[in-house]
Design a protein around this motif. Structure first.
Motif, PDB file in Angstrom:
ATOM      1  N   ILE A   1      -1.797  -8.525   6.741  1.00  0.00           N
ATOM      2  CA  ILE A   1      -1.433  -7.301   7.471  1.00  0.00           C
ATOM      3  C   ILE A   1      -1.488  -6.094   6.534  1.00  0.00           C
ATOM      4  O   ILE A   1      -0.842  -5.076   6.761  1.00  0.00           O
ATOM      5  CB  ILE A   1      -0.035  -7.448   8.109  1.00  0.00           C
ATOM      6  CG1 ILE A   1       1.050  -7.663   7.048  1.00  0.00           C
ATOM      7  CG2 ILE A   1      -0.025  -8.614   9.092  1.00  0.00           C
ATOM      8  CD1 ILE A   1       2.471  -7.617   7.614  1.00  0.00           C
ATOM      9  N   GLY A   2      -2.305  -6.254   5.489  1.00  0.00           N
ATOM     10  CA  GLY A   2      -2.398  -5.221   4.466  1.00  0.00           C
ATOM     11  C   GLY A   2      -1.779  -5.703   3.166  1.00  0.00           C
ATOM     12  O   GLY A   2      -1.804  -5.032   2.144  1.00  0.00           O
TER      13      GLY A   2
ATOM     14  N   THR B   1      -3.167  -5.425  -5.605  1.00  0.00           N
ATOM     15  CA  THR B   1      -2.535  -5.468  -4.282  1.00  0.00           C
ATOM     16  C   THR B   1      -1.012  -5.539  -4.418  1.00  0.00           C
ATOM     17  O   THR B   1      -0.288  -5.002  -3.579  1.00  0.00           O
ATOM     18  CB  THR B   1      -3.062  -6.657  -3.456  1.00  0.00           C
ATOM     19  OG1 THR B   1      -2.856  -7.863  -4.177  1.00  0.00           O
ATOM     20  CG2 THR B   1      -4.540  -6.494  -3.160  1.00  0.00           C
TER      21      THR B   1
ATOM     22  N   SER C   1       0.187  -2.044  -4.912  1.00  0.00           N
ATOM     23  CA  SER C   1       0.174  -1.288  -3.660  1.00  0.00           C
ATOM     24  C   SER C   1       1.349  -1.669  -2.766  1.00  0.00           C
ATOM     25  O   SER C   1       1.935  -0.818  -2.096  1.00  0.00           O
ATOM     26  CB  SER C   1      -1.142  -1.521  -2.913  1.00  0.00           C
ATOM     27  OG  SER C   1      -2.214  -0.934  -3.627  1.00  0.00           O
ATOM     28  N   GLN C   2       1.678  -2.964  -2.763  1.00  0.00           N
ATOM     29  CA  GLN C   2       2.837  -3.390  -1.973  1.00  0.00           C
ATOM     30  C   GLN C   2       4.110  -2.706  -2.473  1.00  0.00           C
ATOM     31  O   GLN C   2       4.926  -2.247  -1.680  1.00  0.00           O
ATOM     32  CB  GLN C   2       3.002  -4.916  -2.078  1.00  0.00           C
ATOM     33  CG  GLN C   2       2.030  -5.680  -1.229  1.00  0.00           C
ATOM     34  CD  GLN C   2       2.499  -5.753   0.215  1.00  0.00           C
ATOM     35  OE1 GLN C   2       3.406  -6.493   0.560  1.00  0.00           O
ATOM     36  NE2 GLN C   2       1.916  -4.941   1.070  1.00  0.00           N
TER      37      GLN C   2
ATOM     38  N   ARG D   1      -9.919  -5.709  -2.899  1.00  0.00           N
ATOM     39  CA  ARG D   1      -9.787  -6.560  -1.704  1.00  0.00           C
ATOM     40  C   ARG D   1     -11.182  -6.924  -1.183  1.00  0.00           C
ATOM     41  O   ARG D   1     -12.026  -6.038  -1.000  1.00  0.00           O
ATOM     42  CB  ARG D   1      -9.069  -5.810  -0.594  1.00  0.00           C
ATOM     43  CG  ARG D   1      -7.630  -5.500  -0.892  1.00  0.00           C
ATOM     44  CD  ARG D   1      -7.061  -4.513   0.121  1.00  0.00           C
ATOM     45  NE  ARG D   1      -5.856  -3.918  -0.424  1.00  0.00           N
ATOM     46  CZ  ARG D   1      -4.615  -4.343  -0.137  1.00  0.00           C
ATOM     47  NH1 ARG D   1      -4.435  -5.301   0.746  1.00  0.00           N
ATOM     48  NH2 ARG D   1      -3.575  -3.794  -0.704  1.00  0.00           N
TER      49      ARG D   1
ATOM     50  N   VAL E   1      -4.864  -6.899  11.044  1.00  0.00           N
ATOM     51  CA  VAL E   1      -3.640  -6.392  11.662  1.00  0.00           C
ATOM     52  C   VAL E   1      -3.319  -5.056  11.013  1.00  0.00           C
ATOM     53  O   VAL E   1      -3.182  -4.973   9.789  1.00  0.00           O
ATOM     54  CB  VAL E   1      -2.469  -7.382  11.465  1.00  0.00           C
ATOM     55  CG1 VAL E   1      -1.190  -6.819  12.074  1.00  0.00           C
ATOM     56  CG2 VAL E   1      -2.807  -8.737  12.081  1.00  0.00           C
ATOM     57  N   GLY E   2      -3.244  -4.033  11.840  1.00  0.00           N
ATOM     58  CA  GLY E   2      -3.055  -2.682  11.305  1.00  0.00           C
ATOM     59  C   GLY E   2      -1.613  -2.366  10.973  1.00  0.00           C
ATOM     60  O   GLY E   2      -1.046  -1.405  11.472  1.00  0.00           O
ATOM     61  N   GLY E   3      -1.042  -3.185  10.138  1.00  0.00           N
ATOM     62  CA  GLY E   3       0.349  -2.983   9.725  1.00  0.00           C
ATOM     63  C   GLY E   3       1.298  -3.691  10.668  1.00  0.00           C
ATOM     64  O   GLY E   3       1.033  -3.832  11.860  1.00  0.00           O
TER      65      GLY E   3
END
Lengths: 171, 732, 330
Positions: B469-470, B622, B625-626, B29, B239-241
């Motif tokens: 948002i991650g 990514t 990870s999702q 990322r 955005v932290g989630g």
């Protein structure tokens, strides 16, 4: 009240309400927002910092109680371009997604690796005595105080395992 | 200029011809170094001059009216600036994509914990203490807090379907199951609490917030305040989630905005963790009756899913429990029914994979029960019931690799070693079992715009108000533009999360990457056309590589084609008829190995594998990870997560992270994810489909099926906490 | 958080002098600040005792261990003597909370940890412990984590500590310095109270009393020691049921046993009759069932926690089987 804190090697003098948590002192009075507030009750680990080399939840302690202590935050570990190996590992293994729990994870892991090297057992250690081998299960147990709702736990364990092995090999 | 596409036909695979090898690669990322060093700045972390802190006050009744707020009880406290309770306050957050204010007003209380005022002070400590000290008088009314006994129950038309004769089919079938499953209320619990800093510049409001869908949030905030959307700017670069909880504008944003205007200074309002639990969206509990009937070959003849969910009065959202069931399996006799109980509980809304996340917990366990009843392997049962055409509408499917995912997963996981009979494998106190479930999540495309600028120095910029948002938006958009323009991805910057930028679809419903990615793709196509014209070739002939353009026998460095300055193009994607002509979904297969403790009923997940196909994978790292994250949510749904309500006043009992049990590191094994190569031409011009919610869809069912295989206890009431497993274990 | 005066003490005597009515000592602070933020606890004065010289673990003349009240849970769990001689205590400590919290939490503070009862934690709910006379919200409410032994009609809360359960099995004594400067020792059995009709009084300490140390008796030789904790997550959750066991075999009979339980009651639970049932007997599943019958003879579920009754039985049996190396009856 006037409080003097030693943070990342810098002396900081602050005039604080005695109620101020160490976390809020960092975030709102010193601009060190790398330490995160996720719950403010010691239940998520996002605020983890080092005090005298030990990891603690900075939300659950008062700034006023930490005069004379040596405080290290994520900002004191590494910065873009000069990241610590553990930070690089988190990037490489995608040990985060939203990034909010990440500084706490990294501070926690930094201290945790040293705890294991000192031979501290954990609840999952087969024996209470002898050297600790940081298996995935050991890492997971020792990192269970750092919640990650994106649930990047697989990458987190990989990054820490790699950093611990590198640390070991460097000896 | 703008390159526009309405998705009215399957699209050619342009990205298979660019051949850069950038798109899809498991790149890091780009914002990673900022995040791991604590330098990525989230909503509450800005220190503005003269900023005051606000703290929300919650209602401590379940239903009724605020009669009096005794401002005097706190106004004299040190630092207190204002006690504000305004008719524009939000009763609850807006539903995702509403684009308009939700129910407003601070005087009518509809649930315990509803924000009814904000206390603003010079410092956070002063505001919090004053808010906790504020005296409020209520006129209490009788509340409905139990979805099972609620006096008002709606049956939304869009959730009812009766096809054929399910009762007759059930009666005639050689194999049938008729079972009821329940799932509890859950909470998104993102690590970053909801937070807003409001700052006015004359009539213009700048809100630094933690939001998922800025285009809509801007409209919702403006509508809530009664001002023009032109005068609202929202910034959410990090955005932290979210997981659905930050889809719609929430009470803290409106409270901060009103307070900032009234006080003439910036105001920050951060929800305490307890307020996040009480005052942001919950996932509705569900009670689901599943009926399945199969012929002697294991082919479904009947399929029914009838559920009861709940929400506040006045909310049109209801959990789309059966969303995947409609398209996943065949069976000509079908019945779907939904009841929505109106209760005085925290508002129900979208939480990661609304519909599939809970509907598949029931369906995929019931399929396991049917497989046993029919004497079939659970994978075989599923494969026999993959329909040729949509069993209700008759439309065709777009790319669908479900069978391949099931087979590949079985091979990788060692499924053949599973004994169909439960309780056959024991290691000391632990009983070992394997389980599986289908993964499926409906695919949706959403209108999106993005602007791409190609600079003469060989760098490019992609801009949209889309959020990350991650989910990997920064990484994915950068790679997509790099792939299209023949640049190394380090030369491309993505700028996100600012409503001054072209409006994107927002992060929700797994549509973000495909929709925003398609808009960026279109913008790049426009730039390629411009470059081709400059070079003197056709767009089809144009090849871009390492900052050089070639076409036919022509060749030029990009800089030579950009002597007039940067090229700027906007891409604009609009969903079209392919959404109706094709049944589109991402698919996969979940596999879990669990150990159930024969003494205590505790369950540990020892291995977990997901094999997925979701069209083109845009960044393998990514995307992985999702999926891993979603699968862990499945573990939480299966084993630990449950919001408990007091049976008398309905208040949320376990409103913190100590007692609402999201999985911790030790609850989770190393999670294996594999992707199958797929292109979905009907989905969007970049052939990708949603992936952010696929990982959770069905995952928990694989765990609970594995518990059954381990110990023979079939838990039908999620989560499968140790007490429920224990109840079925033999005496010691 | 209510405003308070913050005072740093430099010696126990100054600490006890400063600690008048409305005051609280703060050491680790992990539970106190948690509750102060919610205004469940609202002390007017905090006496910071972290600078007192109470951080040592020393051998006692009798061969036991004297643990300073400020020794952190981490340091205590990792102490070589504790690991070797009192493994039940190490294991109990390591099962509790998280690495971060254990680095802060102290031996003295952990003994005084307040209940995790949801109704206690929410000032908008009735709770006789927080607000005497307001009622017990947990009775008739959501009570999954609540007590099955020793509860009252006024309070069904449990004590959340793991450490204290192990110390109860080890017959620890608590060294206290009173407000008058006089020292005394309290057996841990007498430190915590059952709720009866005054659940707000959780211990027998007087206002101003300062815990200065925990004394462990000399280690018992040739014992099996274990701490088994059953909970809702694999890590970082409070005990639903826990068992601390110190057991000595005498030939093929049980020579002596100490059993303490967490998650069952308002205090670390220990029942001499359970131990009497076992002592001197040959281990068998029948015997273990008898011990469980004795333990649970007055157990009372509240609906949400009924499962703790069979869970406690099963966990106790499994621990005893392991301790006595008894195979399960076929």
């Amino acid at each position: 009240m006037e409080i003097t804190l030693d943070i990342n090697g810098d002396r900081q003098v602050l005039d604080l309400d005695p109620r101020t948590s160490l976390l809020d002192a960092l975030r709102h009075h010193l601009g060190l927002t790398g330490s995160k507030k996720g719950c403010d009750h010691g239940q998520c680990g996002a605020c983890t910092i080092l005090v005298n080399g030990r990891r603690i939840n900075s939300c659950l302690t008062l700034a006023a109680m930490h005069e004379d202590d040596e405080i290290t935050t994520i900002e004191g570990i590494g910065r873009p371009g000069h990241l610590a190996p553990l930070q690089e590992g988190f990037v490489r293994h995608d040990g985060f997604q939203c990034g909010y729990c990440t500084p706490g994870q990294i501070m926690s892991a930094t201290a945790m690796i040293e705890e294991a090297r000192e031979g501290w057992p954990s609840y999952v250690s087969p024996s209470l005595e002898g050297d600790i081998e940081l298996s995935d299960e050991e890492i997971a147990e020792r990192m269970s105080g750092n919640l990650c709702r994106c649930a990047a736990y697989t990458g987190i364990v990989q990054a820490i395992r790699e950093a611990a092995e590198t640390r070991e090999a460097a000896e | 200029m703008t390159t526009y596409l309405k998705m009215d036909a399957p699209q050619p695979r342009h990205l298979d011809e660019t051949a850069q090898g950038v798109l899809g690669a498991p790149q890091d990322r780009p914002e990673g170094p900022l995040k791991v060093s604590g330098r990525a700045v989230y909503a509450a972390e800005h220190e503005l001059d003269n900023m005051a802190d606000g703290f929300l006050v919650r209602a401590t009744i379940s239903k009724g009216r605020v009669v009096r707020i005794d401002e005097a009880s706190v106004k004299a406290m040190p630092g207190v600036l204002a006690v504000i309770s305004d008719e524009r306050f939000l009763r609850n957050p807006a539903q995702g994509g509403a684009g308009a204010a939700p129910v407003q007003g601070a005087a009518e209380v509809a649930y315990f914990g509803q924000p009814i005022a904000v206390v603003v002070a010079e410092t956070f400590e002063q505001a919090r203490h004053a808010a906790r000290s504020l005296k409020v008088e209520y006129a209490v009314e009788e509340a409905d807090v139990d979805p099972e006994t609620a006096s008002k129950v709606d049956t939304p038309d869009r959730r009812q379907l009766d096809q054929g004769d399910i009762a007759a089919a059930m009666g005639d079938a050689p194999h049938a199951v008729d079972v009821t499953y329940t799932t509890p209320v859950q909470s998104s619990a993102p690590m970053e609490p909801h937070a807003s800093i409001a700052e006015w510049d004359g009539d213009r409001l700048i809100l630094r917030g933690s939001y998922q869908m800025l285009k809509f949030n801007r409209a919702e905030l403006a509508d809530s305040l009664g001002i023009s959307a032109q005068n609202v700017r929202i910034l959410s670069p990090y955005v932290g989630g979210g997981f659905g909880s930050k889809l719609g504008i929430a009470p803290e944003a409106v409270a901060a905005s009103i307070a900032a205007q009234e006080l003439g200074r910036p105001v920050r309002v951060v929800m305490a963790r307890q307020q996040v639990f009480e005052g942001t969206m919950r996932r509705s509990e569900t009670r689901q009756r599943i009926r399945l009937a199969a012929d002697t070959e294991g082919r479904l003849t009947a399929l029914g899913q009838e559920d009861r969910v709940s929400n506040l009065v006045g909310e049109s959202f209801s959990e789309p429990t059966a969303q995947a069931t409609h398209f996943l399996y065949g069976g000509e006799n079908r019945r779907f029914k939904q009841e929505v109980a109106r209760v005085n509980r925290t508002c129900a809304g979208s939480v990661r994979a609304p519909g599939e996340a809970v509907g598949m917990l029931a369906l995929e366990c019931a399929m396991d029960e049917l497989a046993e009843a029919a004497g079939l392997d659970p994978i075989e049962l599923r494969k026999r019931n993959i329909p040729d055409l949509h069993p209700e509408s008759g439309i065709q499917y777009s790319a669908r690799s479900l069978a391949a995912c099931l087979d590949e997963g079985a091979r990788r996981f060692g499924w053949s070693e599973r004994s169909p009979e439960p309780g056959q494998r024991r290691e000391g106190e632990w009983l070992i079992g394997l389980g599986m479930a289908t993964a499926a999540r409906a695919n949706v495309l959403s209108e999106a715009q993005a602007r791409v600028t190609l600079h003469p120095d060989g760098t490019a910029l992609v801009e949209t108000d889309m959020t990350d948002i991650g989910t990997g938006t920064y990484a994915v958009l950068r790679q997509l533009v790099a792939e299209m323009l023949g640049l190394p991805s380090e030369k491309v910057e993505a700028r996100l999360g600012d409503t001054d930028l072209p409006p994107g679809p927002g992060s929700g419903g797994s549509w973000g990457a495909s929709s925003s990615g398609s808009a960026a793709f279109l913008a790049c196509r426009g730039i390629r056309q411009m470059l081709a014209t400059k070079l003197g070739c056709t767009a089809d002939e144009l090849r871009l590589q390492d900052g050089t353009a070639t076409g036919g026998n022509l060749r030029a460095p990009l800089a030579d084609l950009l002597t007039d300055g940067p090229m700027v193009e906007e891409g604009h994607l609009v969903p079209g008829t392919t959404a109706k002509e094709f049944s589109q979904a991402s698919y996969g297969a979940h596999f879990a190995e669990v150990a159930v403790n024969a003494t205590t009923g505790e369950t540990r997940v020892r291995r977990m594998l997901g094999v997925f196909a979701a069209g083109r994978i845009l960044n393998e790292k990514t995307a992985r990870s999702q999926c891993q994250g979603g699968m862990v949510w499945g573990i939480g749904a299966a084993l630990t997560e449950e919001i408990a309500h007091d049976p008398r006043d309905g208040h949320i009992v376990n409103r913190d992270l100590a007692e609402y049990h999201v999985p911790v590191n030790l609850d989770v094994p190393q999670i294996e994810v594999a992707f199958l190569d797929e292109r979905d031409d009907a989905a969007c011009p970049i052939q990708s489909k949603g992936i952010g919610e696929l990982g959770i869809s069905g995952a928990g069912a694989a765990v609970v099926n594995a518990i059954y295989n381990a110990c023979g206890v079939r838990v039908r009431e999620y989560p499968a906490t140790l007490d429920k497993v224990l109840a079925g274990l033999p005496a010691l | 958080m209510r405003p308070f005066d913050y005072i740093r003490a430099d010696a126990p005597a100054t600490a006890t002098k400063e600690a008048g009515a409305g005051a609280r000592y703060i050491a680790g602070g992990t539970n106190l600040l948690d509750l102060m933020k919610l205004e469940v606890m609202t002390p007017e004065r905090l006496v910071d005792i972290t600078r007192l010289d109470l951080r040592d673990v020393e051998r006692t003349p009798e061969g036991g261990l004297k643990i300073g009240a400020l020794v952190t849970n981490s340091d205590l769990a990792a102490h070589p003597d504790v690991r070797r001689d009192y493994p039940v205590l190490s294991r109990a400590l390591l099962s509790g909370a998280t690495g971060q919290l254990r680095n802060k939490a102290t031996a003295g503070g952990n003994l005084l940890q307040r209940t995790r009862c949801y109704y206690f934690y929410d000032p908008a709910q009735p709770c006789n412990k927080r607000d005497p006379g307001s009622g017990c919200g947990a009775i008739g409410g959501f009570n999954r984590i609540h007590a099955i032994l020793g509860a009252s009609e006024h309070c069904i809360a449990t004590h959340p500590s793991d450490m204290a359960v192990a110390m109860r099995a080890l017959d620890a004594e608590i060294e206290v310095e009173g407000a008058d400067g006089a020292g005394r020792r309290i057996p841990i059995a007498d430190l915590h109270r059952l709720p009866s009709d005054t659940p707000q009084d959780e211990t027998t300490l007087a206002p101003g009393d300062l815990i200065t140390a925990v004394i462990l008796p000399p280690p018992a030789k040739n014992t099996f020691q274990a701490y088994r904790k059953v909970r809702d997550r694999a890590s970082y959750a409070f005990a639903l049921v826990s068992v601390a066991c110190v057991l000595r075999m005498d030939g093929d009979r049980i020579g002596g046993v100490a059993l303490a339980f967490g998650g069952l009651a308002h205090k670390p639970w220990r029942d001499p009759e359970v131990e009497a049932t076992l002592t001197g007997e040959s281990p068998s599943d029948d015997l273990f069932d008898k011990a469980a019958d004795t333990l649970l003879r007055e157990a009372q579920g509240q609906g949400g926690n009924d499962f703790k009754i069979p869970l406690a039985r099963r966990t106790l049996k499994a621990v005893l089987r392991e301790a006595t190396q008894t195979e399960a009856a076929a």
